[in-house]
Design a protein around this motif. Structure first.
Motif, PDB file in Angstrom:
ATOM      1  N   GLU A 289       0.833  -1.201   0.000  1.00  0.00           N
ATOM      2  CA  GLU A 289       0.000   0.000   0.000  1.00  0.00           C
ATOM      3  C   GLU A 289       0.865   1.246   0.000  1.00  0.00           C
ATOM      4  OE1 GLU A 289      -2.897   0.266   3.044  1.00  0.00           O
ATOM      5  OE2 GLU A 289      -4.037  -1.494   2.379  1.00  0.00           O
ATOM      6  N   ALA A 290       0.380   2.283  -0.655  1.00  0.00           N
ATOM      7  CA  ALA A 290       1.026   3.601  -0.616  1.00  0.00           C
ATOM      8  C   ALA A 290      -0.057   4.669  -0.686  1.00  0.00           C
ATOM      9  CB  ALA A 290       1.999   3.757  -1.777  1.00  0.00           C
ATOM     10  N   PHE A 291       0.042   5.645   0.189  1.00  0.00           N
ATOM     11  CA  PHE A 291      -0.912   6.754   0.213  1.00  0.00           C
ATOM     12  C   PHE A 291      -2.348   6.272   0.372  1.00  0.00           C
ATOM     13  CE2 PHE A 291       2.768   8.019  -2.348  1.00  0.00           C
ATOM     14  CZ  PHE A 291       3.251   9.038  -1.532  1.00  0.00           C
ATOM     15  N   GLY A 292      -2.497   5.265   1.232  1.00  0.00           N
ATOM     16  CA  GLY A 292      -3.829   4.847   1.639  1.00  0.00           C
ATOM     17  C   GLY A 292      -4.516   3.830   0.764  1.00  0.00           C
ATOM     18  N   LYS A 293      -3.865   3.356  -0.286  1.00  0.00           N
ATOM     19  CA  LYS A 293      -4.505   2.311  -1.097  1.00  0.00           C
ATOM     20  C   LYS A 293      -3.451   1.415  -1.734  1.00  0.00           C
ATOM     21  CE  LYS A 293      -5.176   5.317  -5.163  1.00  0.00           C
ATOM     22  NZ  LYS A 293      -6.186   5.852  -6.107  1.00  0.00           N
ATOM     23  N   ALA A 294      -3.886   0.230  -2.125  1.00  0.00           N
ATOM     24  CA  ALA A 294      -2.960  -0.744  -2.706  1.00  0.00           C
ATOM     25  C   ALA A 294      -2.335  -0.188  -3.975  1.00  0.00           C
ATOM     26  CB  ALA A 294      -3.703  -2.042  -3.018  1.00  0.00           C
ATOM     27  N   LEU A 295      -1.089  -0.591  -4.222  1.00  0.00           N
ATOM     28  CA  LEU A 295      -0.427  -0.181  -5.457  1.00  0.00           C
ATOM     29  C   LEU A 295      -1.236  -0.603  -6.679  1.00  0.00           C
ATOM     30  CD1 LEU A 295       3.329  -0.999  -4.700  1.00  0.00           C
ATOM     31  CD2 LEU A 295       2.207   1.234  -4.637  1.00  0.00           C
ATOM     32  N   ALA A 296      -1.932  -1.737  -6.561  1.00  0.00           N
ATOM     33  CA  ALA A 296      -2.738  -2.227  -7.682  1.00  0.00           C
ATOM     34  C   ALA A 296      -3.872  -1.278  -8.041  1.00  0.00           C
ATOM     35  CB  ALA A 296      -3.304  -3.608  -7.353  1.00  0.00           C
ATOM     36  N   GLN A 297      -4.229  -0.366  -7.138  1.00  0.00           N
ATOM     37  CA  GLN A 297      -5.293   0.603  -7.411  1.00  0.00           C
ATOM     38  C   GLN A 297      -4.758   1.917  -7.968  1.00  0.00           C
ATOM     39  OE1 GLN A 297      -6.944   0.210  -3.280  1.00  0.00           O
ATOM     40  NE2 GLN A 297      -8.897  -0.091  -4.367  1.00  0.00           N
ATOM     41  N   GLN A 298      -3.441   2.041  -8.017  1.00  0.00           N
ATOM     42  CA  GLN A 298      -2.842   3.256  -8.566  1.00  0.00           C
ATOM     43  C   GLN A 298      -2.894   3.198 -10.096  1.00  0.00           C
ATOM     44  OE1 GLN A 298      -1.888   5.555  -6.484  1.00  0.00           O
ATOM     45  NE2 GLN A 298      -1.500   4.524  -4.548  1.00  0.00           N
ATOM     46  N   GLY A 299      -3.394   4.251 -10.710  1.00  0.00           N
ATOM     47  CA  GLY A 299      -3.572   4.255 -12.157  1.00  0.00           C
ATOM     48  C   GLY A 299      -2.296   3.999 -12.928  1.00  0.00           C
ATOM     49  N   VAL A 300      -1.184   4.590 -12.473  1.00  0.00           N
ATOM     50  CA  VAL A 300       0.068   4.416 -13.203  1.00  0.00           C
ATOM     51  C   VAL A 300       0.520   2.964 -13.169  1.00  0.00           C
ATOM     52  CG1 VAL A 300       1.553   4.981 -11.226  1.00  0.00           C
ATOM     53  CG2 VAL A 300       2.385   5.338 -13.558  1.00  0.00           C
ATOM     54  N   VAL A 301       0.307   2.292 -12.061  1.00  0.00           N
ATOM     55  CA  VAL A 301       0.692   0.879 -11.949  1.00  0.00           C
ATOM     56  C   VAL A 301      -0.174   0.022 -12.865  1.00  0.00           C
ATOM     57  CG1 VAL A 301       0.801  -1.098 -10.381  1.00  0.00           C
ATOM     58  CG2 VAL A 301       1.604   1.159  -9.612  1.00  0.00           C
ATOM     59  N   GLN A 302      -1.468   0.328 -12.895  1.00  0.00           N
ATOM     60  CA  GLN A 302      -2.361  -0.403 -13.798  1.00  0.00           C
ATOM     61  C   GLN A 302      -1.922  -0.231 -15.247  1.00  0.00           C
ATOM     62  OE1 GLN A 302      -6.207   1.171 -12.838  1.00  0.00           O
ATOM     63  NE2 GLN A 302      -6.427  -0.053 -10.967  1.00  0.00           N
ATOM     64  N   ASN A 303      -1.491   0.983 -15.607  1.00  0.00           N
ATOM     65  CA  ASN A 303      -1.022   1.224 -16.967  1.00  0.00           C
ATOM     66  C   ASN A 303       0.229   0.402 -17.280  1.00  0.00           C
ATOM     67  OD1 ASN A 303      -3.092   3.047 -17.382  1.00  0.00           O
ATOM     68  ND2 ASN A 303      -1.827   4.866 -17.033  1.00  0.00           N
ATOM     69  N   TRP A 304       1.163   0.353 -16.314  1.00  0.00           N
ATOM     70  CA  TRP A 304       2.387  -0.423 -16.523  1.00  0.00           C
ATOM     71  C   TRP A 304       2.049  -1.893 -16.794  1.00  0.00           C
ATOM     72  CZ3 TRP A 304       5.617   1.507 -11.715  1.00  0.00           C
ATOM     73  CH2 TRP A 304       6.026   2.824 -11.956  1.00  0.00           C
ATOM     74  N   ILE A 305       1.154  -2.424 -15.994  1.00  0.00           N
ATOM     75  CA  ILE A 305       0.817  -3.850 -16.118  1.00  0.00           C
ATOM     76  C   ILE A 305       0.074  -4.115 -17.421  1.00  0.00           C
ATOM     77  CG2 ILE A 305      -0.577  -5.704 -15.117  1.00  0.00           C
ATOM     78  CD1 ILE A 305       0.157  -4.485 -12.334  1.00  0.00           C
ATOM     79  N   ALA A 306      -0.863  -3.248 -17.761  1.00  0.00           N
ATOM     80  CA  ALA A 306      -1.608  -3.422 -19.013  1.00  0.00           C
ATOM     81  C   ALA A 306      -0.680  -3.326 -20.223  1.00  0.00           C
ATOM     82  CB  ALA A 306      -2.722  -2.385 -19.118  1.00  0.00           C
ATOM     83  N   ASP A 307       0.196  -2.322 -20.221  1.00  0.00           N
ATOM     84  CA  ASP A 307       1.118  -2.146 -21.340  1.00  0.00           C
ATOM     85  C   ASP A 307       2.063  -3.337 -21.464  1.00  0.00           C
ATOM     86  OD1 ASP A 307      -0.035   0.284 -21.883  1.00  0.00           O
ATOM     87  OD2 ASP A 307       1.580   1.493 -20.995  1.00  0.00           O
ATOM     88  N   ALA A 308       2.491  -3.870 -20.327  1.00  0.00           N
ATOM     89  CA  ALA A 308       3.382  -5.030 -20.349  1.00  0.00           C
ATOM     90  C   ALA A 308       2.683  -6.235 -20.963  1.00  0.00           C
ATOM     91  CB  ALA A 308       3.873  -5.349 -18.939  1.00  0.00           C
ATOM     92  N   ARG A 309       1.435  -6.456 -20.590  1.00  0.00           N
ATOM     93  CA  ARG A 309       0.690  -7.582 -21.149  1.00  0.00           C
ATOM     94  C   ARG A 309       0.516  -7.445 -22.671  1.00  0.00           C
ATOM     95  NH1 ARG A 309       1.029 -11.971 -21.039  1.00  0.00           N
ATOM     96  NH2 ARG A 309       0.870 -11.993 -18.784  1.00  0.00           N
TER      97      ARG A 309
END
Length: 404
Positions: A289-309
């Motif tokens: 978690e960072a800044f009160g929510k899971a990293l998986a809920q951070q938009g930039v992280v979601q973009n990284w994972i989607a782009d990688a896939r």
């Protein structure tokens, strides 16, 4: 093009996935701990030998070699998903299955171009995993991206060749089981055809005049599992003329034949490395978690994972197309595709690994995760087997030629 797995590929893939889960992944930390207790960092940790025995027992051995007389007899298209799986643990799985470079390329050279004596003396023990080998081509004093620059001299004196030159980043040469070098040098340095000046000879490691001077690091890593990368000096080293592979002047052509399969094998394994990175990214993202929510809920992280896939799926299709073409029209017919994957795959996987490292914070650059070492390996492949720019130059010329 039909990329569906056939029955044999499905069966080998299932066995290999189980082998990875049951034996390879659990052995990663064990190997790390055992290596710290070895008298030499270049020795195989005992668990590696155990993995090799288990892989051999399960028939997961020499999967890379398409020649059924010596290897598994798989096509490139059949081998691609298997190499991808081993790429998820590149320090252990390729070695465990006897599918590690540079031995793979050297075995292919001996199987295709070696005579019967050379096959008996060197190919058979390599196939059995009893010895290791090295391929001595790259030199520190010239731009080795142009193989015609090679300065190592191979002169004939009676029934012997005398080799003089300096090589570096010779993969596998630090391993204590490395007993044979395939050395590329010039037998006809003043010949009119610059692609017929080079030859390849077999040089046993214990030949007088052969000195393995030092281990070369790659981003600080010594790549122990693959036998390191060495600087090697040949000072009037003498071998019998019968150690010539193929014919005099055939070295450049042999190198090209060797590098085609080598390039696609690297790309297959790189896709596995990217899949490992995506898995680690997702596990990290849902557990921190960072800044009160899971990293998986951070938009930039979601973009990284989607782009990688998206990127991995694109790369896999291009690699499979290339494998299919190599099987159907040969390496020469697939030249454009081989260069395309060699350009695209390392570059893209480096980007995926970079995002995975960023997501792991300090852990990403530490020894507690495999990401930093995977990054070093992937980044090196933007240089190995021809730097990106050489492939871009060649590919562009071929495209432009259509319009001249």
């Amino acid at each position: 093009m039909d990329f569906a797995f056939d029955a044999r590929t499905e069966e080998l893939r299932a066995r290999l996935l189980a082998f990875m889960d049951e034996h390879v992944y659990p052995a990663e930390q064990v190997a790390h701990e055992q290596r710290a207790r070895l008298s030499s960092p270049w020795e195989n940790p005992p668990v590696v030998e155990e993995l090799k025995e288990e892989a051999r027992r399960q028939g997961l051995w020499n999967l890379f070699l398409p020649d059924a007389e010596y290897g598994a007899g798989l096509t490139n298209l059949q081998y691609a998903p298997l190499a991808e799986i081993t790429g998820r643990s590149p320090q252990l799985a390729p070695t465990a299955t006897n599918c590690a470079a540079p031995d793979t390329g050297n075995m292919e050279v001996l199987a295709q171009f070696g005579d019967e004596r050379q096959k008996k003396q060197w190919l058979e023990p390599l196939l059995a995993g009893d010895i290791r080998s090295a391929f001595a081509m790259t030199e520190p004093d010239v731009a080795s991206s142009d193989a015609t620059n090679i300065t190592t001299h191979i002169r004939r004196e009676g029934d012997e060749y005398v080799i003089t030159g300096r090589k570096w980043y010779i993969s596998g040469a630090m391993h204590p089981d490395c007993t044979i070098f395939i050395v590329m040098g010039k037998t006809d340095p003043d010949g009119p055809d610059i692609r017929r000046q080079q030859s390849m000879v077999l040089v046993p490691r214990d030949t007088p005049g052969v000195t393995v001077k030092r281990a070369m690091q790659v981003f600080g890593y010594e790549d122990h599992y693959h036998g390191g990368h060495a600087e090697v000096v040949f000072d009037e080293a003498r071998v019998p003329v019968s150690n010539l592979i193929g014919e005099e002047g055939g070295g450049f052509a042999i190198a090209q034949a060797r590098l085609g399969p080598g390039r696609i094998h690297h790309c297959m394994r790189l896709i596995g490395m990217a899949e490992r990175a995506i898995e680690l990214m997702c596990r990290r993202a849902v557990s921190r978690e960072a800044f009160g929510k899971a990293l998986a809920q951070q938009g930039v992280v979601q973009n990284w994972i989607a782009d990688a896939r998206v990127a991995v799926e694109q790369l896999r299709l291009l690699v499979l197309k290339t494998a299919w073409m190599m099987d159907t029209v040969g390496n020469r017919g697939a030249h454009t595709e081989i260069q395309a994957i060699k350009i695209a795959t390392p570059r893209t996987v480096v980007g995926i690994l970079d995002r995975a490292i960023q997501l792991h914070g300090a852990g990403g650059v530490s020894q507690d995760f495999p990401l930093a070492e995977l990054y070093a390996g992937a980044r090196t492949l933007m240089l190995a087997d021809g730097p990106d720019e050489v492939h871009q130059r060649s590919l562009a010329r071929r495209e432009i030629k259509k319009y001249l």
